[in-house]
Write a protein that holds these residues in place. Structure first.
Motif, short mmCIF file in Angstrom:
data_model
loop_
_atom_site.label_atom_id
_atom_site.label_comp_id
_atom_site.label_asym_id
_atom_site.label_seq_id
_atom_site.Cartn_x
_atom_site.Cartn_y
_atom_site.Cartn_z
N ILE A 132 -52.38 1.83 64.09
CA ILE A 132 -52.60 0.38 63.54
C ILE A 132 -52.47 0.42 62.15
O ILE A 132 -52.90 1.18 61.48
CB ILE A 132 -54.13 0.28 64.07
N PHE A 176 -53.43 -6.26 61.20
CA PHE A 176 -53.97 -7.36 62.21
C PHE A 176 -53.32 -8.79 61.95
O PHE A 176 -53.03 -9.00 60.56
CB PHE A 176 -55.67 -7.35 62.34
N ASP A 182 -63.08 -13.78 55.99
CA ASP A 182 -62.03 -12.81 56.26
C ASP A 182 -62.44 -11.48 55.26
O ASP A 182 -62.37 -10.61 55.96
CB ASP A 182 -60.85 -13.31 55.87
N GLU A 218 -65.79 -9.51 56.52
CA GLU A 218 -65.68 -9.00 58.04
C GLU A 218 -64.39 -8.01 57.93
O GLU A 218 -64.08 -7.47 58.95
CB GLU A 218 -65.15 -10.17 58.89
N HIS A 272 -62.68 -4.54 57.27
CA HIS A 272 -63.02 -2.98 57.11
C HIS A 272 -61.89 -2.01 56.93
O HIS A 272 -62.14 -0.81 56.92
CB HIS A 272 -64.22 -2.67 58.00
N TRP A 273 -60.76 -2.35 57.31
CA TRP A 273 -59.66 -1.43 57.43
C TRP A 273 -58.85 -1.47 56.09
O TRP A 273 -57.86 -2.00 56.03
CB TRP A 273 -58.83 -1.85 58.71
N ILE A 274 -59.26 -0.61 55.38
CA ILE A 274 -58.95 -0.67 53.94
C ILE A 274 -57.45 -0.01 54.26
O ILE A 274 -57.57 1.19 54.78
CB ILE A 274 -59.72 0.06 53.04
N CYS A 302 -54.83 -1.51 55.25
CA CYS A 302 -54.15 -1.90 56.31
C CYS A 302 -53.83 -3.66 55.81
O CYS A 302 -54.25 -4.03 54.81
CB CYS A 302 -54.85 -2.05 57.51
N TYR A 333 -53.36 -7.64 56.68
CA TYR A 333 -54.14 -8.83 57.29
C TYR A 333 -53.16 -10.07 57.26
O TYR A 333 -53.31 -10.56 56.10
CB TYR A 333 -55.67 -9.44 56.77
N GLY A 340 -59.03 -0.86 48.04
CA GLY A 340 -60.40 -0.39 47.62
C GLY A 340 -60.85 0.91 48.09
O GLY A 340 -60.03 1.53 48.95
N SER A 341 -61.76 1.46 47.52
CA SER A 341 -62.51 2.80 47.92
C SER A 341 -63.40 2.65 49.06
O SER A 341 -64.20 3.67 49.63
CB SER A 341 -62.64 3.49 46.49
N GLU A 379 -66.80 -0.25 50.96
CA GLU A 379 -67.21 -1.68 51.02
C GLU A 379 -67.51 -2.36 49.84
O GLU A 379 -67.39 -3.55 49.67
CB GLU A 379 -68.49 -1.59 51.81
N THR A 405 -56.78 4.65 61.13
CA THR A 405 -55.89 4.80 60.00
C THR A 405 -56.70 4.47 58.60
O THR A 405 -56.41 5.46 57.63
CB THR A 405 -54.85 3.57 60.16
N PRO A 406 -57.65 3.57 58.45
CA PRO A 406 -58.40 3.44 57.01
C PRO A 406 -59.11 4.78 56.55
O PRO A 406 -59.41 4.93 55.49
CB PRO A 406 -59.23 2.32 57.13
N TYR A 411 -59.70 10.49 54.25
CA TYR A 411 -61.00 11.17 53.90
C TYR A 411 -61.13 12.24 55.07
O TYR A 411 -61.97 12.99 55.12
CB TYR A 411 -62.05 10.37 54.00
N HIS A 424 -68.62 6.50 54.42
CA HIS A 424 -67.93 5.23 55.14
C HIS A 424 -68.50 4.90 56.35
O HIS A 424 -68.14 3.86 56.91
CB HIS A 424 -66.31 5.52 55.38
N PHE A 431 -70.78 -2.24 61.15
CA PHE A 431 -69.34 -2.56 61.42
C PHE A 431 -68.59 -1.25 62.04
O PHE A 431 -67.35 -1.51 62.56
CB PHE A 431 -68.66 -3.35 60.25
N PRO A 450 -63.66 0.69 63.19
CA PRO A 450 -64.44 -0.38 62.51
C PRO A 450 -64.01 -1.86 63.07
O PRO A 450 -62.74 -2.01 63.79
CB PRO A 450 -63.74 -0.59 61.15
N SER A 451 -65.00 -2.91 63.02
CA SER A 451 -64.78 -4.09 63.70
C SER A 451 -63.66 -4.87 63.20
O SER A 451 -63.35 -4.73 61.79
CB SER A 451 -66.21 -4.85 63.86
N ALA A 503 -62.94 -8.95 62.63
CA ALA A 503 -63.28 -10.20 62.71
C ALA A 503 -62.88 -11.03 61.41
O ALA A 503 -62.41 -10.54 60.49
CB ALA A 503 -64.67 -10.21 63.21
N GLY A 504 -63.22 -12.15 61.53
CA GLY A 504 -63.09 -13.11 60.50
C GLY A 504 -62.88 -14.61 60.76
O GLY A 504 -63.52 -15.06 61.89
N GLY A 505 -62.35 -15.51 59.89
CA GLY A 505 -62.16 -16.99 60.31
C GLY A 505 -62.12 -17.58 58.97
O GLY A 505 -62.29 -17.25 57.85
#
Lengths: 161, 93
Positions: A84, A87, A102, A105, A107-109, A111, A113, A133-134, A136, B7-8, B12, B43, B54, B84-85, B87-89
């Motif tokens: 992955i 997204f 966005d 929500e 969290h996939w650092i 990746c 978007y 980022g490292s 949250e 992947t993220p 680590y 994390h 999340f 990890p989740s 989502a967004g908008g």
């Protein structure tokens, strides 16, 4: 940098048109390059996987992918050597820029978007933002160039097992 | 059992996409993972030691929130997936 095939690029934009006025969403499968230097990583999209938007309460301005779908997409991708890498979702009648929602929500650092604006049912602009980022506390989106190539690619409809 | 690393978080976990651990419960499996790769801890967990909201953890195809959470028993052939989740908008509120 996000590299994506032309037919995949067109397919994720078409997905946003199909679901208009609701947000569409999906997963980008492919390969990461230069993982050591995360800030300059390249993500090559080799396949897109359409997902359903579970936000039935307000699908016009929210999206959420069922984590169970993500588990299967992650597993099925791994079986074919794909990860992955990002997204995509659409912004119906809203610019193709990330919103505070966005970012909160995301969290996939590491990746990508990808966001497509869909105005009156037509896909207009598609932009990609890399989440850096490292953790949250300091995560942030950075604009990233999108290179669309004419290579033949696969589009697969995600089907629950 | 096998733990799938998204992947993220691989940066680590020595860049591994999967880690094998021996465990009797989901909690033991995650403890084994973070003992081997301590950087993963912040994390996955909040400062007070709870799994971040999340962070979804699936035992095979089931969300552990709907099983026995971290007390859920696991078997050797099981797969634990960390996702990890997503989502967004478009609008803020």
């Amino acid at each position: 940098m996000l590299k994506i095939g032309e037919s995949e690029f067109n397919a994720l934009r078409a997905h946003g048109e199909e679901t208009y006025p609701h947000e569409c969403c999906g997963v980008l499968l492919g390969r990461m390059q230069d993982e050591d230097e995360n800030e300059d990583a390249e993500r090559h999209v080799l396949e897109i996987v359409r997902c359903g938007n579970t936000r039935d309460d307000r699908p016009q301005d929210r999206y959420h992918i069922d984590p169970r779908d993500l588990v299967r997409i992650q597993r099925q991708g791994r079986e074919r050597g794909l990860d992955i890498v990002g997204f995509y979702h659409s912004h119906p009648d809203h610019p193709a820029r990330w919103s505070q929602t966005d970012l909160a929500e995301a969290h996939w650092i590491g990746c990508s978007y990808v966001i497509t604006s869909v105005e009156k049912g037509r896909a207009v602009t598609t932009n990609s933002f890399a989440l850096h980022g490292s953790g949250e506390d300091d995560k942030h989106f950075e604009d990233e160039p999108v290179e669309v190539s004419a290579a033949k690619v696969l589009v697969r409809e995600f089907e629950a097992e | 059992m096998r733990i799938m690393i998204p992947t993220p978080l691989r940066q680590y976990a020595d860049k591994k996409d999967a880690v094998e651990v021996k465990a009797g419960t989901v909690g033991e499996a995650l403890s084994g993972l973070t003992a081997r790769h301590p950087e993963l801890r912040k994390h996955l967990y909040t400062d007070d030691g709870r799994l971040r909201a999340f962070v979804n953890v699936y035992l095979n195809d089931e969300d552990i929130r709907y099983l026995g959470k971290e007390q859920t028993p696991v078997n050797e052939g099981d797969t634990l997936s960390i996702v990890p989740s997503i989502a967004g908008g478009s609008l803020i509120s």
